[in-house]
Design a protein around this motif. Structure first.
Motif, PDB file in Angstrom:
ATOM      1  N   CYS A  55    -110.922 -35.620 -36.515  1.00  0.00           N
ATOM      2  CA  CYS A  55    -110.709 -34.059 -36.808  1.00  0.00           C
ATOM      3  C   CYS A  55    -111.401 -33.570 -38.082  1.00  0.00           C
ATOM      4  CB  CYS A  55    -108.967 -34.037 -37.235  1.00  0.00           C
ATOM      5  SG  CYS A  55    -107.855 -34.348 -35.901  1.00  0.00           S
ATOM      6  N   LEU A  56    -111.851 -34.426 -39.029  1.00  0.00           N
ATOM      7  CA  LEU A  56    -112.472 -34.135 -39.774  1.00  0.00           C
ATOM      8  C   LEU A  56    -113.672 -32.943 -39.930  1.00  0.00           C
ATOM      9  CD1 LEU A  56    -113.500 -34.362 -43.088  1.00  0.00           C
ATOM     10  CD2 LEU A  56    -114.700 -36.517 -42.456  1.00  0.00           C
ATOM     11  N   PRO A  57    -114.600 -33.044 -38.962  1.00  0.00           N
ATOM     12  CA  PRO A  57    -115.753 -31.915 -38.889  1.00  0.00           C
ATOM     13  C   PRO A  57    -115.042 -30.780 -38.658  1.00  0.00           C
ATOM     14  CG  PRO A  57    -116.281 -33.892 -37.661  1.00  0.00           C
ATOM     15  CD  PRO A  57    -114.786 -34.122 -38.150  1.00  0.00           C
ATOM     16  N   TYR A  58    -113.780 -30.643 -37.959  1.00  0.00           N
ATOM     17  CA  TYR A  58    -113.161 -29.392 -37.678  1.00  0.00           C
ATOM     18  C   TYR A  58    -112.040 -28.800 -38.525  1.00  0.00           C
ATOM     19  CZ  TYR A  58    -115.292 -31.580 -33.518  1.00  0.00           C
ATOM     20  OH  TYR A  58    -116.463 -32.376 -32.533  1.00  0.00           O
ATOM     21  N   MET A  59    -111.605 -29.647 -39.336  1.00  0.00           N
ATOM     22  CA  MET A  59    -110.560 -29.022 -40.083  1.00  0.00           C
ATOM     23  C   MET A  59    -110.840 -29.543 -41.729  1.00  0.00           C
ATOM     24  SD  MET A  59    -107.336 -31.684 -39.633  1.00  0.00           S
ATOM     25  CE  MET A  59    -107.303 -33.403 -40.277  1.00  0.00           C
ATOM     26  N   GLY A  60    -112.042 -29.923 -41.927  1.00  0.00           N
ATOM     27  CA  GLY A  60    -112.337 -30.118 -43.476  1.00  0.00           C
ATOM     28  C   GLY A  60    -111.765 -31.294 -44.255  1.00  0.00           C
ATOM     29  N   PHE A  61    -112.179 -31.576 -45.324  1.00  0.00           N
ATOM     30  CA  PHE A  61    -111.579 -32.686 -46.187  1.00  0.00           C
ATOM     31  C   PHE A  61    -110.261 -32.601 -47.069  1.00  0.00           C
ATOM     32  CE2 PHE A  61    -116.219 -34.374 -46.125  1.00  0.00           C
ATOM     33  CZ  PHE A  61    -115.861 -35.682 -46.255  1.00  0.00           C
ATOM     34  N   PRO A  62    -109.890 -31.455 -47.077  1.00  0.00           N
ATOM     35  CA  PRO A  62    -108.461 -31.372 -47.625  1.00  0.00           C
ATOM     36  C   PRO A  62    -107.617 -31.752 -46.809  1.00  0.00           C
ATOM     37  CG  PRO A  62    -109.736 -29.227 -48.399  1.00  0.00           C
ATOM     38  CD  PRO A  62    -110.724 -30.082 -47.419  1.00  0.00           C
ATOM     39  N   ARG A  63    -107.672 -31.201 -45.616  1.00  0.00           N
ATOM     40  CA  ARG A  63    -106.468 -31.453 -44.637  1.00  0.00           C
ATOM     41  C   ARG A  63    -106.778 -32.969 -43.949  1.00  0.00           C
ATOM     42  NH1 ARG A  63    -107.282 -25.750 -43.789  1.00  0.00           N
ATOM     43  NH2 ARG A  63    -105.083 -24.742 -43.493  1.00  0.00           N
TER      44      ARG A  63
ATOM     45  N   GLY B 171    -100.361 -28.021 -44.760  1.00  0.00           N
ATOM     46  CA  GLY B 171     -99.177 -27.649 -45.566  1.00  0.00           C
ATOM     47  C   GLY B 171     -97.928 -28.412 -44.768  1.00  0.00           C
ATOM     48  N   CYS B 172     -98.034 -29.304 -43.629  1.00  0.00           N
ATOM     49  CA  CYS B 172     -97.166 -29.809 -42.747  1.00  0.00           C
ATOM     50  C   CYS B 172     -96.966 -31.342 -43.138  1.00  0.00           C
ATOM     51  CB  CYS B 172     -97.562 -29.431 -41.427  1.00  0.00           C
ATOM     52  SG  CYS B 172     -97.657 -27.786 -40.949  1.00  0.00           S
ATOM     53  N   GLU B 173     -97.047 -31.570 -44.371  1.00  0.00           N
ATOM     54  CA  GLU B 173     -97.138 -33.135 -44.581  1.00  0.00           C
ATOM     55  C   GLU B 173     -95.810 -33.750 -44.445  1.00  0.00           C
ATOM     56  OE1 GLU B 173     -98.720 -31.144 -46.763  1.00  0.00           O
ATOM     57  OE2 GLU B 173    -100.539 -31.696 -45.702  1.00  0.00           O
ATOM     58  N   SER B 174     -94.680 -33.233 -44.462  1.00  0.00           N
ATOM     59  CA  SER B 174     -93.402 -33.870 -44.283  1.00  0.00           C
ATOM     60  C   SER B 174     -93.324 -34.028 -42.701  1.00  0.00           C
ATOM     61  CB  SER B 174     -92.301 -32.878 -44.496  1.00  0.00           C
ATOM     62  OG  SER B 174     -91.173 -33.438 -44.266  1.00  0.00           O
ATOM     63  N   GLN B 175     -93.801 -33.033 -41.994  1.00  0.00           N
ATOM     64  CA  GLN B 175     -93.817 -33.284 -40.360  1.00  0.00           C
ATOM     65  C   GLN B 175     -95.019 -34.232 -39.942  1.00  0.00           C
ATOM     66  OE1 GLN B 175     -93.652 -30.095 -41.787  1.00  0.00           O
ATOM     67  NE2 GLN B 175     -91.567 -29.664 -41.097  1.00  0.00           N
TER      68      GLN B 175
ATOM     69  N   CYS C 120    -100.759 -39.223 -45.925  1.00  0.00           N
ATOM     70  CA  CYS C 120     -99.283 -39.322 -45.187  1.00  0.00           C
ATOM     71  C   CYS C 120     -99.435 -40.810 -44.155  1.00  0.00           C
ATOM     72  CB  CYS C 120     -99.281 -38.155 -44.262  1.00  0.00           C
ATOM     73  SG  CYS C 120     -99.020 -36.830 -44.896  1.00  0.00           S
ATOM     74  N   ILE C 121    -100.692 -40.922 -43.852  1.00  0.00           N
ATOM     75  CA  ILE C 121    -100.798 -42.337 -42.865  1.00  0.00           C
ATOM     76  C   ILE C 121    -100.520 -43.517 -43.839  1.00  0.00           C
ATOM     77  CG2 ILE C 121    -102.442 -43.775 -41.626  1.00  0.00           C
ATOM     78  CD1 ILE C 121    -103.431 -41.194 -40.575  1.00  0.00           C
ATOM     79  N   ASN C 122    -101.172 -43.366 -44.918  1.00  0.00           N
ATOM     80  CA  ASN C 122    -101.209 -44.514 -46.094  1.00  0.00           C
ATOM     81  C   ASN C 122     -99.768 -44.627 -46.507  1.00  0.00           C
ATOM     82  OD1 ASN C 122    -103.571 -45.621 -45.643  1.00  0.00           O
ATOM     83  ND2 ASN C 122    -104.279 -44.071 -47.125  1.00  0.00           N
ATOM     84  N   GLU C 123     -98.988 -43.692 -46.634  1.00  0.00           N
ATOM     85  CA  GLU C 123     -97.699 -43.952 -47.199  1.00  0.00           C
ATOM     86  C   GLU C 123     -96.665 -44.362 -46.358  1.00  0.00           C
ATOM     87  OE1 GLU C 123     -94.222 -40.561 -48.712  1.00  0.00           O
ATOM     88  OE2 GLU C 123     -96.119 -40.194 -48.997  1.00  0.00           O
ATOM     89  N   ILE C 124     -96.663 -43.989 -45.102  1.00  0.00           N
ATOM     90  CA  ILE C 124     -95.891 -44.485 -44.026  1.00  0.00           C
ATOM     91  C   ILE C 124     -96.185 -45.901 -43.704  1.00  0.00           C
ATOM     92  CG2 ILE C 124     -94.843 -44.185 -41.635  1.00  0.00           C
ATOM     93  CD1 ILE C 124     -94.052 -42.299 -43.659  1.00  0.00           C
ATOM     94  N   ILE C 125     -97.773 -46.281 -43.557  1.00  0.00           N
ATOM     95  CA  ILE C 125     -98.218 -47.456 -43.371  1.00  0.00           C
ATOM     96  C   ILE C 125     -98.859 -47.934 -44.364  1.00  0.00           C
ATOM     97  CG2 ILE C 125     -99.108 -48.638 -41.112  1.00  0.00           C
ATOM     98  CD1 ILE C 125     -99.219 -46.439 -39.434  1.00  0.00           C
TER      99      ILE C 125
END
Length: 251
Positions: free
Chosen positions: A228-236, A199-203, A243-248
């Motif tokens: 991070c994937l195994p620890y925070m899951g696919f949605p995050r 929920g922090c996509e802007s940041q 976000c990475i692809n939008e900026i780069i």
């Protein structure tokens, strides 16, 4: 070497000989976990084991998965991270997850340090005093994000300017100026922390640009979020990659 062999080798490197206790109760689940994390994810990207364990520590701190955090503090020491580096990674979480959760994590770290006979407290990494923390924090902000920070401060409503002051003096002045971890590492860890929060996509987008500005390239950012994937899951994870692809953008 297949992924089963890779996972066994990596697990033993991190945690020592032996098998996870979950094999006694949930062997199928533990097989999937071990082979994915240690046989696949640990082999993906351009990070070394020290970077991977720092990322793991901050994501587990963010999610408050404290038993796993405790295990990975031991793994972090096993791959050569210093007590200072471990403490600084956990401290770096405080502005984003709050003091109570950070204190929970510090308690787990200290328990491991005590069992390893690591003296506490460890040496101070403070580099600023009360008279410097705002200006030095603001200077770090500008170094990471550029002069957009000055515009942001100028445009803040008068009843909210104190939040901008706290951001400069507390988040960046009290933490980013500390020793023990270089700026590139702190900024990469921050990206992982706020990605794990969700929920922090802007940041997240702002810190993707900040990472670029301090020298972390897209490959490094993708490697970090993949870890991070195994620890925070696919949605995050997918949100952070977007976000990475939008900026780069991809070429």
């Amino acid at each position: 070497m297949n992924r089963v062999e890779k996972s066994m080798e990596k697990y033993n490197q991190l945690f020592g000989d032996g098998v996870p206790a979950t094999y006694a109760t949930d062997p199928d689940f533990q097989d999937i976990l071990s082979r994915f994390i240690f046989g696949e994810v640990f082999c993906q990207g351009n990070l070394d084991d020290k970077q991977r364990e720092l990322i793991t520590l901050v994501v587990l701190t963010t999610s408050q998965t404290l038993p796993q955090l405790k295990a990975h503090v031991g793994a972090a020491l096993n791959v050569g991270l210093t007590p200072v580096e471990i403490k600084e990674a956990v401290y770096q979480c405080a502005p984003y997850i709050g003091f109570p959760k950070t204190l929970n994590a510090i308690h787990e770290v200290n328990d491991v340090f005590k069992t390893r006979n690591i003296p506490l407290p460890i040496e101070s990494q403070t580099t600023v005093d009360e008279d410097q923390r705002f200006q030095k924090g603001l200077a770090v902000q500008v170094e990471i994000f550029g002069h957009v920070i000055e515009k942001m401060r100028e445009s803040a409503p008068s009843n909210q300017k104190h939040i901008q002051d706290y951001l400069s003096s507390f988040c960046f002045g009290d933490f980013y100026t500390r020793g023990g971890l270089e700026l590139k590492t702190r900024e990469l860890l921050t990206l992982c922390i706020i990605s794990a929060l969700g929920g922090c996509e802007s940041q997240v987008k702002s810190h993707v640009q900040g990472n670029l500005n301090v020298g972390n390239d897209k490959e490094t950012l993708i490697s970090a979020i993949t870890h991070c994937l195994p620890y925070m899951g696919f949605p995050r994870t997918l949100n952070a990659l977007a976000c990475i692809n939008e900026i780069i953008p991809e070429n």
